[in-house]
Design an enzyme around this catalytic site. Structure first.
Site, PDB file in Angstrom:
ATOM      1  N   ASN A  12      -5.354  -2.564  -5.974  1.00  0.00           N
ATOM      2  CA  ASN A  12      -6.324  -2.242  -4.928  1.00  0.00           C
ATOM      3  C   ASN A  12      -7.449  -3.276  -5.006  1.00  0.00           C
ATOM      4  O   ASN A  12      -8.273  -3.227  -5.915  1.00  0.00           O
ATOM      5  CB  ASN A  12      -6.851  -0.812  -5.176  1.00  0.00           C
ATOM      6  CG  ASN A  12      -7.910  -0.405  -4.177  1.00  0.00           C
ATOM      7  OD1 ASN A  12      -8.219  -1.139  -3.235  1.00  0.00           O
ATOM      8  ND2 ASN A  12      -8.478   0.775  -4.381  1.00  0.00           N
ATOM      9  N   LYS A  14      -9.867  -3.669  -3.030  1.00  0.00           N
ATOM     10  CA  LYS A  14     -11.138  -3.123  -2.524  1.00  0.00           C
ATOM     11  C   LYS A  14     -11.813  -4.113  -1.576  1.00  0.00           C
ATOM     12  O   LYS A  14     -11.133  -4.859  -0.875  1.00  0.00           O
ATOM     13  CB  LYS A  14     -12.026  -2.700  -3.695  1.00  0.00           C
ATOM     14  CG  LYS A  14     -11.280  -1.740  -4.638  1.00  0.00           C
ATOM     15  CD  LYS A  14     -12.143  -1.063  -5.665  1.00  0.00           C
ATOM     16  CE  LYS A  14     -11.280  -0.146  -6.517  1.00  0.00           C
ATOM     17  NZ  LYS A  14     -12.016   0.586  -7.525  1.00  0.00           N
ATOM     18  N   HIS A 101      -8.909   7.619  -1.524  1.00  0.00           N
ATOM     19  CA  HIS A 101      -9.482   7.042  -2.741  1.00  0.00           C
ATOM     20  C   HIS A 101     -10.849   7.664  -2.991  1.00  0.00           C
ATOM     21  O   HIS A 101     -11.595   7.944  -2.053  1.00  0.00           O
ATOM     22  CB  HIS A 101      -9.613   5.516  -2.585  1.00  0.00           C
ATOM     23  CG  HIS A 101      -9.957   4.848  -3.878  1.00  0.00           C
ATOM     24  ND1 HIS A 101     -11.242   4.839  -4.376  1.00  0.00           N
ATOM     25  CD2 HIS A 101      -9.193   4.199  -4.787  1.00  0.00           C
ATOM     26  CE1 HIS A 101     -11.231   4.200  -5.542  1.00  0.00           C
ATOM     27  NE2 HIS A 101     -10.008   3.798  -5.810  1.00  0.00           N
ATOM     28  N   GLU A 103     -13.546   6.512  -3.873  1.00  0.00           N
ATOM     29  CA  GLU A 103     -14.693   5.780  -3.326  1.00  0.00           C
ATOM     30  C   GLU A 103     -14.923   6.117  -1.855  1.00  0.00           C
ATOM     31  O   GLU A 103     -15.947   5.757  -1.284  1.00  0.00           O
ATOM     32  CB  GLU A 103     -14.501   4.261  -3.534  1.00  0.00           C
ATOM     33  CG  GLU A 103     -14.743   3.875  -4.997  1.00  0.00           C
ATOM     34  CD  GLU A 103     -14.079   2.580  -5.441  1.00  0.00           C
ATOM     35  OE1 GLU A 103     -13.606   1.816  -4.585  1.00  0.00           O
ATOM     36  OE2 GLU A 103     -14.035   2.345  -6.660  1.00  0.00           O
ATOM     37  N   GLU A 182      -6.450   9.421 -10.372  1.00  0.00           N
ATOM     38  CA  GLU A 182      -7.483   8.470 -10.744  1.00  0.00           C
ATOM     39  C   GLU A 182      -8.769   9.211 -11.110  1.00  0.00           C
ATOM     40  O   GLU A 182      -9.566   9.544 -10.227  1.00  0.00           O
ATOM     41  CB  GLU A 182      -7.793   7.543  -9.560  1.00  0.00           C
ATOM     42  CG  GLU A 182      -6.619   6.701  -9.120  1.00  0.00           C
ATOM     43  CD  GLU A 182      -7.109   5.397  -8.507  1.00  0.00           C
ATOM     44  OE1 GLU A 182      -6.836   4.347  -9.084  1.00  0.00           O
ATOM     45  OE2 GLU A 182      -7.786   5.443  -7.459  1.00  0.00           O
ATOM     46  N   GLY A 188     -13.419   1.631 -12.756  1.00  0.00           N
ATOM     47  CA  GLY A 188     -14.374   0.527 -12.858  1.00  0.00           C
ATOM     48  C   GLY A 188     -15.323   0.627 -14.041  1.00  0.00           C
ATOM     49  O   GLY A 188     -16.322  -0.088 -14.096  1.00  0.00           O
ATOM     50  N   SER A 228      -9.442   1.873 -14.778  1.00  0.00           N
ATOM     51  CA  SER A 228      -9.594   0.895 -15.865  1.00  0.00           C
ATOM     52  C   SER A 228      -8.274   0.531 -16.546  1.00  0.00           C
ATOM     53  O   SER A 228      -8.234   0.302 -17.763  1.00  0.00           O
ATOM     54  CB  SER A 228     -10.629   1.382 -16.889  1.00  0.00           C
ATOM     55  OG  SER A 228     -11.905   1.449 -16.278  1.00  0.00           O
TER      56      SER A 228
END
Ligand code: PGA
Length: 273
Positions: A12, A14, A101, A103, A182, A188, A228
């Site tokens: 991904n 992003k 996702h 985010e 996730e 991250g 990660s």
């Protein structure tokens, strides 16, 4: 016949990259495929560039690596400013899409300040429309640190996945679904879930699916781990019985790390036949 649980690794990207950097990354990935074609045959590799870079990547990338969008509109083309429909993605030849996702999800979308982005209903509509257009969907779920501490990780995943389960109507559609677990606290941060912790949630999702959907769906659906993932931790994680692949963020921006995660999947991943 191809295994229903062929190891699957998504990158991904992003909101990253320029025409120059994305072209370079694709060239480096192509070189990695040429150097190790067997790894890319035994593991399904997918990259998800920004919408604007999808055509460049589609034109350039080795066909063993598939391309995904990072999101899509919940319906057909029309007067929806700024949206991209599954119909347009299909027209470009894009087979895959990532939906839900963290985010983008409401409540956990700290990157977007107080804006509530993706509600469970929108996630459901998006999955439903993408499936109706024949797309393959990576659907994300995962708990925050607060929820992990409260020991409700599996409950959160079930709550996020339940509207999606209701949007899938046939065994054929289930074959086009990949679940990405996730944990938000691992994304991250450089702190991945341990193999044991991830395995508990993966196995929990699978046994819930066996109860709510069917034993067959539960044993055939692929569940990726994301958060990660790196060339260092992927070998261990890939050996977990219920981890069928990875969704990789940061490390996927470097061809060398992404390729070594693919190779670890080829070597250590469970590729049942
Ligand atoms: P990360 O991101 O690998 O950088 O933690 C994973 C993701 O958001 O899919």
């Amino acid at each position: 016949m191809e295994s229903p649980r062929k190891f699957i690794v998504g990158g991904n990207w992003k909101c990253n990259g320029t025409v120059a950097s994305v072209s370079k990354l694709v060239d480096e990935l192509n070189a990695a495929v040429e150097a190790n074609p067997e790894d890319f045959k035994s593991v399904q590799a997918i990259v998800a560039p920004s919408f604007v870079h999808i055509p460049i990547v589609m034109q350039r990338i080795n066909p063993l690596i598939k391309v995904a969008a990072q999101d899509l509109h919940f319906g057909h083309c029309g007067a929806y400013t700024g949206e991209v429909s599954a119909d347009q993605l299909k027209d470009l030849g894009v087979e895959w899409v990532i939906i839900g996702h963290s985010e983008r999800r409401a409540g956990t979308a700290s990157n977007y300040g107080v804006m509530a982005f993706e509600s469970p209903e929108r996630v459901q509509w998006k999955v439903s429309y993408a499936l109706s257009r024949g797309m393959k969907v990576i659907i994300c779920c995962g708990e925050t640190l607060h929820e992990r501490k409260a020991e409700v990780s599996i409950d959160i995943c079930k709550t996020q996945l339940w509207p999606v389960v209701r949007a899938i109507h046939s065994a054929e559609e289930w074959k086009r679904i990949v679940i990405a677990y996730e944990p938000v606290w691992a994304i991250g941060t450089g702190v991945s879930a341990s193999k044991a912790d991830a395995e508990v949630v993966h196995a929990g999702i699978r046994s819930w699916l066996a109860k709510e959907v069917s034993k067959e769906v539960a044993s055939n659906v692929r569940i990726q781990y994301g958060g990660s993932v790196s060339p260092k931790n992927c070998m261990d994680l890939a050996q977990a019985t219920d981890i069928d692949g990875f969704l990789v963020g940061g490390a996927s921006l470097f061809a060398e790390s992404f390729a070594s995660i693919i190779s670890a999947g080829a070597k250590f991943g469970r590729n049942e036949s």
